[in-house]
Design a protein around this motif. Structure first.
Motif, PDB file in Angstrom:
ATOM      1  N   GLU A  85      12.216   2.841  -8.734  1.00 33.01           N
ATOM      2  CA  GLU A  85      13.488   2.693  -8.033  1.00 33.01           C
ATOM      3  C   GLU A  85      13.665   3.807  -7.008  1.00 33.01           C
ATOM      4  O   GLU A  85      13.206   4.937  -7.217  1.00 33.01           O
ATOM      5  N   THR A 130      18.470  -2.460  -1.185  1.00 33.15           N
ATOM      6  CA  THR A 130      17.497  -2.214  -2.243  1.00 33.15           C
ATOM      7  C   THR A 130      16.380  -1.356  -1.671  1.00 33.15           C
ATOM      8  O   THR A 130      16.246  -1.214  -0.449  1.00 33.15           O
ATOM      9  N   ASP A 141      15.616   6.561  -5.684  1.00 30.38           N
ATOM     10  CA  ASP A 141      16.685   7.373  -6.250  1.00 30.38           C
ATOM     11  C   ASP A 141      17.695   7.853  -5.217  1.00 30.38           C
ATOM     12  O   ASP A 141      18.691   8.473  -5.568  1.00 30.38           O
ATOM     13  N   TRP A 142      17.459   7.564  -3.935  1.00 30.43           N
ATOM     14  CA  TRP A 142      18.425   7.975  -2.910  1.00 30.43           C
ATOM     15  C   TRP A 142      19.454   6.880  -2.622  1.00 30.43           C
ATOM     16  O   TRP A 142      20.374   7.089  -1.837  1.00 30.43           O
ATOM     17  N   TRP A 155      12.421   0.954  -2.956  1.00 26.64           N
ATOM     18  CA  TRP A 155      11.521   1.407  -4.013  1.00 26.64           C
ATOM     19  C   TRP A 155      10.540   2.429  -3.460  1.00 26.64           C
ATOM     20  O   TRP A 155      10.421   2.628  -2.248  1.00 26.64           O
ATOM     21  N   ARG A 159      23.737  -9.213  -3.053  1.00 28.53           N
ATOM     22  CA  ARG A 159      22.596  -8.503  -3.625  1.00 28.53           C
ATOM     23  C   ARG A 159      21.547  -9.470  -4.166  1.00 28.53           C
ATOM     24  O   ARG A 159      20.357  -9.134  -4.220  1.00 28.53           O
ATOM     25  N   SER A 213      22.419   3.890  -3.915  1.00 25.78           N
ATOM     26  CA  SER A 213      23.474   3.766  -4.916  1.00 25.78           C
ATOM     27  C   SER A 213      22.986   2.907  -6.084  1.00 25.78           C
ATOM     28  O   SER A 213      22.139   2.026  -5.918  1.00 25.78           O
ATOM     29  N   ASP A 214      23.540   3.150  -7.252  1.00 26.37           N
ATOM     30  CA  ASP A 214      23.109   2.434  -8.455  1.00 26.37           C
ATOM     31  C   ASP A 214      23.519   0.960  -8.440  1.00 26.37           C
ATOM     32  O   ASP A 214      22.857   0.128  -9.049  1.00 26.37           O
ATOM     33  N   ASP A 215      24.632   0.649  -7.753  1.00 26.82           N
ATOM     34  CA  ASP A 215      25.134  -0.725  -7.803  1.00 26.82           C
ATOM     35  C   ASP A 215      24.578  -1.631  -6.708  1.00 26.82           C
ATOM     36  O   ASP A 215      24.860  -2.825  -6.667  1.00 26.82           O
ATOM     37  N   GLY A 216      23.791  -1.088  -5.772  1.00 23.34           N
ATOM     38  CA  GLY A 216      23.172  -1.918  -4.742  1.00 23.34           C
ATOM     39  C   GLY A 216      24.067  -2.266  -3.567  1.00 23.34           C
ATOM     40  O   GLY A 216      23.698  -3.091  -2.730  1.00 23.34           O
TER      41      GLY A 216
END
Length: 254
Positions: free
Chosen positions: A104, A144, A106-107, A146, A92, A109-112
């Protein structure tokens, strides 16, 4: 996510029979067979010649000791020079940073990270894609993305393969080139410093009833065991500079 960001998924390259794949061709097999036959023939001839010769006295097994050269030898590569140190770490960290002023995605994953199941789900036929990824020795993927405003979005993926059997990263990039060129109204440019890396802008919008027209740009390249994928979507035409700048920035980090 707003309706305008209902982006199309990546085509399933693992199950399409006409997708070009890197395979060992018939010519290579013929050359390999000829080399084996030549080795056998040469060995037989050697036995025939040796049978008519007097036995040769073998040299002494005792050999002079060679003194070891002074000095510490070559220095090991630093972490900055050894690419394996960089790519075997946190993948990452090799992704370009989200630009200031963007939101960010939003579709994602939070952890990348994307595991093999999540990665396969991005294809139109996930079951077939999953089998293909297993065969290609998929290791992991970092992602990642945006958003800008309500219509512009970016997604970048770095997919890493074990490559114990084949150059899967190169194959993945090649499949990306194949599908990008399948779309009508497509323009393309080489990504500097990547060999066969290419950026694409699709000038024909994808239209669906009830949704705004969606334009797309993408880029595919590889380096070592990592395949890079970039996708840009917007409701208005995407300039070459947008996809090319992202592709160059991302490849420089690999």
């Amino acid at each position: 996510m707003p309706e305008a960001l209902d982006v199309p998924v990546v085509p399933d390259v693992s199950v399409a029979p006409d997708v070009p794949r890197r395979r060992r061709g018939r010519t290579t097999l013929m050359i390999a067979s000829a080399a084996v036959l030549g080795l056998v023939a040469g060995t037989c001839a050697g036995y025939l010649v040796q049978a008519d010769r007097e036995p040769t006295k073998l040299p002494s097994l005792s050999q002079p000791v060679v003194a070891q050269a002074k000095g510490a030898g070559p220095e090991p590569l630093s972490a900055a020079q050894d690419r394996r140190v960089k790519t075997d770490g946190d993948l990452r960290k090799l992704l370009i940073k989200r630009p200031k002023g963007t939101r960010e995605a939003d579709w994602l994953s939070d952890d990348g990270w994307m595991d093999i199941g999540e990665y396969a789900e991005s294809y139109t036929k996930p079951a077939g894609a999953f089998r293909g990824l297993v065969s290609d020795e998929f290791r992991r993927a970092a992602v990642t993305g945006w958003r800008v405003g309500s219509t512009y979005s970016v997604e970048i993926r770095l997919a890493q393969y074990r490559q114990e059997e084949n150059l899967a990263a190169a194959d993945a990039a090649e499949d990306g080139h194949y599908w990008a060129n399948e779309e009508s109204g497509t323009r393309s440019w080489d990504i500097p410093g990547t060999g066969d890396g290419t950026a694409y802008v699709h000038t024909k919008a994808d239209t669906k009833a009830g949704y705004l027209p969606m334009y797309e740009a993408e880029a595919h390249a590889w380096r070592g065991d990592i395949a890079m994928e970039i996708w840009i979507y917007d409701t208005k035409p995407i300039p070459k500079s947008k996809i090319m700048d992202l592709a160059k920035q991302q490849m420089e980090r690999l």
